[in-house]
Design an enzyme around this catalytic site. Structure first.
Site, short mmCIF file in Angstrom:
data_model
loop_
_atom_site.label_atom_id
_atom_site.label_comp_id
_atom_site.label_asym_id
_atom_site.label_seq_id
_atom_site.Cartn_x
_atom_site.Cartn_y
_atom_site.Cartn_z
N ARG A 132 -55.49 4.10 21.37
CA ARG A 132 -56.40 4.27 22.53
C ARG A 132 -55.63 4.26 23.85
O ARG A 132 -56.24 4.33 24.91
CB ARG A 132 -57.48 3.18 22.54
CG ARG A 132 -58.11 2.96 21.20
CD ARG A 132 -59.51 3.58 21.06
NE ARG A 132 -59.86 3.74 19.67
CZ ARG A 132 -59.88 4.91 19.00
NH1 ARG A 132 -59.60 6.04 19.59
NH2 ARG A 132 -60.20 4.95 17.73
N HIS A 154 -46.54 9.63 16.46
CA HIS A 154 -47.76 10.28 16.94
C HIS A 154 -48.13 9.69 18.30
O HIS A 154 -48.21 8.48 18.45
CB HIS A 154 -48.90 10.07 15.94
CG HIS A 154 -50.04 11.02 16.08
ND1 HIS A 154 -50.76 11.16 17.24
CD2 HIS A 154 -50.58 11.91 15.20
CE1 HIS A 154 -51.70 12.08 17.07
NE2 HIS A 154 -51.62 12.56 15.84
N TYR A 210 -54.20 9.02 21.10
CA TYR A 210 -55.27 10.02 21.28
C TYR A 210 -55.69 10.16 22.74
O TYR A 210 -56.26 11.17 23.13
CB TYR A 210 -56.50 9.63 20.45
CG TYR A 210 -56.28 9.67 18.97
CD1 TYR A 210 -55.58 10.72 18.38
CD2 TYR A 210 -56.79 8.67 18.15
CE1 TYR A 210 -55.39 10.76 17.02
CE2 TYR A 210 -56.60 8.70 16.77
CZ TYR A 210 -55.89 9.75 16.22
OH TYR A 210 -55.71 9.79 14.86
N HIS A 243 -51.30 15.90 20.17
CA HIS A 243 -52.39 16.87 20.26
C HIS A 243 -52.25 17.52 21.63
O HIS A 243 -52.25 16.82 22.64
CB HIS A 243 -53.75 16.15 20.17
CG HIS A 243 -53.97 15.48 18.84
ND1 HIS A 243 -55.12 14.80 18.55
CD2 HIS A 243 -53.19 15.41 17.73
CE1 HIS A 243 -55.04 14.34 17.30
NE2 HIS A 243 -53.89 14.69 16.79
N GLU A 279 -49.34 19.77 17.65
CA GLU A 279 -50.12 19.76 16.41
C GLU A 279 -51.16 20.88 16.44
O GLU A 279 -51.82 21.10 17.46
CB GLU A 279 -50.80 18.40 16.22
CG GLU A 279 -51.56 18.31 14.90
CD GLU A 279 -52.00 16.89 14.54
OE1 GLU A 279 -51.54 15.93 15.17
OE2 GLU A 279 -52.81 16.78 13.60
N ASP A 333 -51.29 20.75 10.58
CA ASP A 333 -52.22 19.83 9.91
C ASP A 333 -53.14 20.67 9.02
O ASP A 333 -53.87 21.53 9.52
CB ASP A 333 -53.02 19.07 10.99
CG ASP A 333 -53.92 17.99 10.40
OD1 ASP A 333 -54.67 18.29 9.45
OD2 ASP A 333 -53.89 16.86 10.91
N HIS A 350 -56.81 20.50 9.85
CA HIS A 350 -57.12 21.16 11.13
C HIS A 350 -57.08 22.68 11.03
O HIS A 350 -57.98 23.36 11.55
CB HIS A 350 -56.13 20.70 12.21
CG HIS A 350 -56.23 19.24 12.54
ND1 HIS A 350 -55.40 18.63 13.45
CD2 HIS A 350 -57.06 18.27 12.08
CE1 HIS A 350 -55.71 17.34 13.53
NE2 HIS A 350 -56.71 17.10 12.72
N HIS A 356 -49.00 17.70 8.39
CA HIS A 356 -49.97 16.63 8.13
C HIS A 356 -50.79 17.08 6.94
O HIS A 356 -51.47 18.11 7.02
CB HIS A 356 -50.88 16.40 9.35
CG HIS A 356 -50.21 15.66 10.46
ND1 HIS A 356 -50.81 15.46 11.69
CD2 HIS A 356 -49.01 15.04 10.53
CE1 HIS A 356 -49.99 14.77 12.47
NE2 HIS A 356 -48.90 14.50 11.79
N ASP A 399 -62.97 18.45 12.41
CA ASP A 399 -61.85 17.53 12.26
C ASP A 399 -62.25 16.25 11.53
O ASP A 399 -62.23 15.17 12.11
CB ASP A 399 -61.22 17.21 13.63
CG ASP A 399 -59.90 16.45 13.47
OD1 ASP A 399 -59.53 16.12 12.33
OD2 ASP A 399 -59.26 16.20 14.50
N HIS A 419 -61.06 14.32 8.18
CA HIS A 419 -60.11 14.28 7.06
C HIS A 419 -60.76 13.70 5.81
O HIS A 419 -61.63 12.85 5.91
CB HIS A 419 -58.90 13.41 7.42
CG HIS A 419 -58.16 13.88 8.64
ND1 HIS A 419 -56.93 13.39 8.98
CD2 HIS A 419 -58.45 14.80 9.59
CE1 HIS A 419 -56.50 13.97 10.08
NE2 HIS A 419 -57.42 14.83 10.48
N GLU A 438 -52.74 11.69 6.26
CA GLU A 438 -53.62 11.01 7.24
C GLU A 438 -55.01 10.96 6.64
O GLU A 438 -56.01 11.31 7.26
CB GLU A 438 -53.67 11.80 8.55
CG GLU A 438 -52.34 11.97 9.25
CD GLU A 438 -52.44 12.90 10.45
OE1 GLU A 438 -53.00 14.01 10.31
OE2 GLU A 438 -51.98 12.49 11.52
ZN ZN Z 1 -57.40 15.29 12.51
FE FE Z 2 -53.01 15.39 12.05
FE FE Z 3 -52.96 14.16 14.98
#
Ligand code: ZN
Ligand code: FE
Ligand code: FE
Length: 277
Positions: free
Chosen positions: A37, A67, A70, A107, A142, A176, A179, A211, A224, A226, A256
């Protein structure tokens, strides 16, 4: 040998992550450089890093696919959010120098109504401001599912960002599977065709990591979500074709999937068994 691992919690430090990876049967892994976060990262503990580097060497664990949090959005309409993202990126690039020659995935961002062209410009501007010729980290864009105003929903959008970065040798792409599937690419029915398209638009030489996720949704859902390997709309057969594809099979594969340790260890073992050397 298959390079496979998963996204690990980073709160106990680097050596703990390497031991965790080893326990799961992994020989590569991902982690958040800080709380996903956002906010301040824990200071680097140099003795932990030193033990970590010798541990991964001894146990053949490589690559690290870090990574970004976000909350990093380099193309928000709000200037203070863009600045917050750039500050995190700069700090993360410095932290990554403690583990040189690894990958940092992020991202590309969400343009939040500014339009994709503005988003692409802002992402490239931020990278041009922060990346240095001296850095040892390769920064990966990504591929995104295209949820909301996400930039990077097509290979063309990623190519446009890459074209604008002045240090192209420091850049690459992380594909990914969930994705791209949800973005509309038919990796189930025509993996060869999708990779040929990737090669035409971006170049397979720019693909550094995968990914590896199944998806809860059908193709082009742009949601999105997973799913565990073999339990979603991509399915085990298609995922086994991904890890064995000649253009992909030597890349690091990062799970993931929605699992605990036991589930990750089982997915890693299953995929190792399905991999042909
Ligand atoms: Zn994702
Ligand atoms: Fe990913
Ligand atoms: Fe990601």
């Amino acid at each position: 040998m298959l390079r496979i691992g998963n996204h690990l919690p980073s709160s106990k430090g680097y050596l703990a992550m390497a031991k965790h990876a080893e326990k799961l049967g992994a020989n590569t892994f991902a982690f958040f450089t800080r709380n996903p976060r956002g906010g301040a990262a824990k200071p680097i503990d140099e003795s932990d890093i030193e033990k970590f580097l010798s541990y991964i060497k001894a146990h053949d664990i490589n690559r690290l696919v870090a990574h970004a949090p976000y909350t990093m959005n380099l193309c928000s309409a709000k200037p203070e959010i863009r600045q917050f993202g750039k500050d995190m990126l700069r700090d993360d690039m410095q932290r990554m120098e403690y583990t040189p020659n690894q990958y940092y995935n992020f991202h590309p961002g969400s343009h939040t109504g500014q339009g994709v062209e503005v988003g692409i410009e802002q992402i490239a501007d931020a990278l041009n401001e922060i990346l240095t010729p001296e850095q040892h980290t390769t920064v990966l864009l990504e591929t995104m599912a295209g949820k909301g105003s996400e930039v990077g929903r097509s290979f063309e959008e990623l190519r446009e960002i890459l074209d604008r970065v002045k240090l192209p040798d420091k850049m690459g792409v992380c594909l990914d599977t969930c994705h791209v599937w949800e973005a509309g690419y038919d990796i189930v029915g025509d993996l060869d065709g999708v990779l040929a398209q990737f090669d035409r638009v971006i170049g397979l030489d720019k693909l550094y990591a995968v990914h590896l996720n199944d998806s809860m949704n059908s193709r082009s859902a742009h949601k999105d979500r997973h799913q565990k390997i073999g339990q979603g709309h991509i399915g085990l057969d298609a995922i086994v074709r991904v890890i064995n594809h000649p253009a992909l099979k030597t890349l690091p594969f990062i799970l993931e999937t929605p699992n605990e340790d036991e589930g990750y260890a089982a997915e890693i073992a299953m995929l190792r068994a399905a991999y042909s050397e």
